[in-house]
Design a protein around this motif. Sequence first.
Motif, PDB file in Angstrom:
ATOM      1  N   GLU A   4       0.827  -1.210   0.000  1.00 37.74           N
ATOM      2  CA  GLU A   4       0.000   0.000   0.000  1.00 37.74           C
ATOM      3  C   GLU A   4       0.862   1.262   0.000  1.00 37.74           C
ATOM      4  N   ALA A   5       1.975   1.235   0.722  1.00 39.55           N
ATOM      5  CA  ALA A   5       2.851   2.406   0.822  1.00 39.55           C
ATOM      6  C   ALA A   5       3.769   2.576  -0.380  1.00 39.55           C
ATOM      7  N   GLU A   6       4.220   1.476  -0.975  1.00 38.40           N
ATOM      8  CA  GLU A   6       5.275   1.539  -1.990  1.00 38.40           C
ATOM      9  C   GLU A   6       4.838   1.175  -3.415  1.00 38.40           C
ATOM     10  N   CYS A   7       3.774   0.407  -3.558  1.00 41.80           N
ATOM     11  CA  CYS A   7       3.450  -0.180  -4.868  1.00 41.80           C
ATOM     12  C   CYS A   7       2.090   0.225  -5.434  1.00 41.80           C
ATOM     13  N   ALA A   8       1.139   0.476  -4.548  1.00 40.89           N
ATOM     14  CA  ALA A   8      -0.245   0.695  -4.982  1.00 40.89           C
ATOM     15  C   ALA A   8      -0.402   1.920  -5.869  1.00 40.89           C
ATOM     16  N   SER A   9       0.443   2.915  -5.710  1.00 43.10           N
ATOM     17  CA  SER A   9       0.295   4.117  -6.537  1.00 43.10           C
ATOM     18  C   SER A   9       0.475   3.809  -8.022  1.00 43.10           C
ATOM     19  N   ARG A  11      15.577   0.482  -0.817  1.00 40.59           N
ATOM     20  CA  ARG A  11      14.517   0.975   0.072  1.00 40.59           C
ATOM     21  C   ARG A  11      13.936  -0.100   0.969  1.00 40.59           C
ATOM     22  N   LEU A  12      13.935  -1.326   0.477  1.00 40.50           N
ATOM     23  CA  LEU A  12      13.328  -2.427   1.211  1.00 40.50           C
ATOM     24  C   LEU A  12      14.334  -3.553   1.404  1.00 40.50           C
ATOM     25  N   ALA A  59      14.069 -10.694  -7.847  1.00 40.96           N
ATOM     26  CA  ALA A  59      15.091  -9.922  -8.567  1.00 40.96           C
ATOM     27  C   ALA A  59      14.488  -8.698  -9.252  1.00 40.96           C
ATOM     28  N   LEU A  60      13.326  -8.863  -9.903  1.00 35.99           N
ATOM     29  CA  LEU A  60      12.678  -7.721 -10.554  1.00 35.99           C
ATOM     30  C   LEU A  60      12.358  -6.627  -9.546  1.00 35.99           C
ATOM     31  N   THR A  61      11.868  -7.027  -8.397  1.00 34.00           N
ATOM     32  CA  THR A  61      11.508  -6.059  -7.362  1.00 34.00           C
ATOM     33  C   THR A  61      12.750  -5.434  -6.741  1.00 34.00           C
ATOM     34  N   THR A  62      13.783  -6.196  -6.589  1.00 33.06           N
ATOM     35  CA  THR A  62      15.019  -5.699  -5.964  1.00 33.06           C
ATOM     36  C   THR A  62      15.781  -4.757  -6.889  1.00 33.06           C
ATOM     37  N   TYR A  63      15.959  -5.146  -8.152  1.00 32.92           N
ATOM     38  CA  TYR A  63      16.842  -4.406  -9.060  1.00 32.92           C
ATOM     39  C   TYR A  63      16.105  -3.553 -10.092  1.00 32.92           C
TER      40      TYR A  63
END
Length: 157
Positions: free
Chosen positions: A52-57, A123-124, A99-103
């Motif tokens: 909700e904080a990082e992805c939903a936008s 960030r995470l 990996a997609l989310t990390t890099y």
Amino acid sequence: MKSIWIAGLAAVGLVAVLGAVLPIQAQTDQQPVSRLAWQNEEVVALGRAIYEAECASCHGADLEGAPDWRVRDDAGFLPAPPHDETGHTWHHPDEVLIALTTYGTAALVGGDYQSNMMGFGDRLSEDEIIAVLSYIKSTWPDEVIEIHNQINADAGG
């Protein structure tokens, strides 16, 4: 004496063959391994809060993705895809999703590929990324989860 030596050599060979075959059999009898904890309520709750904080936008409050997500925008970028069962997230094994989310997408695809999907590794933490992906997976229908588990198994995960 020679027959004892041959018998001993055959026994060593049999142990080596069984040692190579038995672990393979044990792996195929196990449930597919997943790094995602989609059945763990605490992990899923943490993942939802981070999503909700990082992805939903970009990916939508209900994981629905951006409108016309398959059509490039005026700058040539693909809009954010859905993470629900209508998207393609579940088509990738856990390690690819992590990996997609990390890099970020561009870093993995390479070349001149450009994407609005940044990497979140700065960030995470890895555990937070896994929590987000666990939340996403927890929303999929059982048949999609089953297919995703098989994708993980086929990928060696």
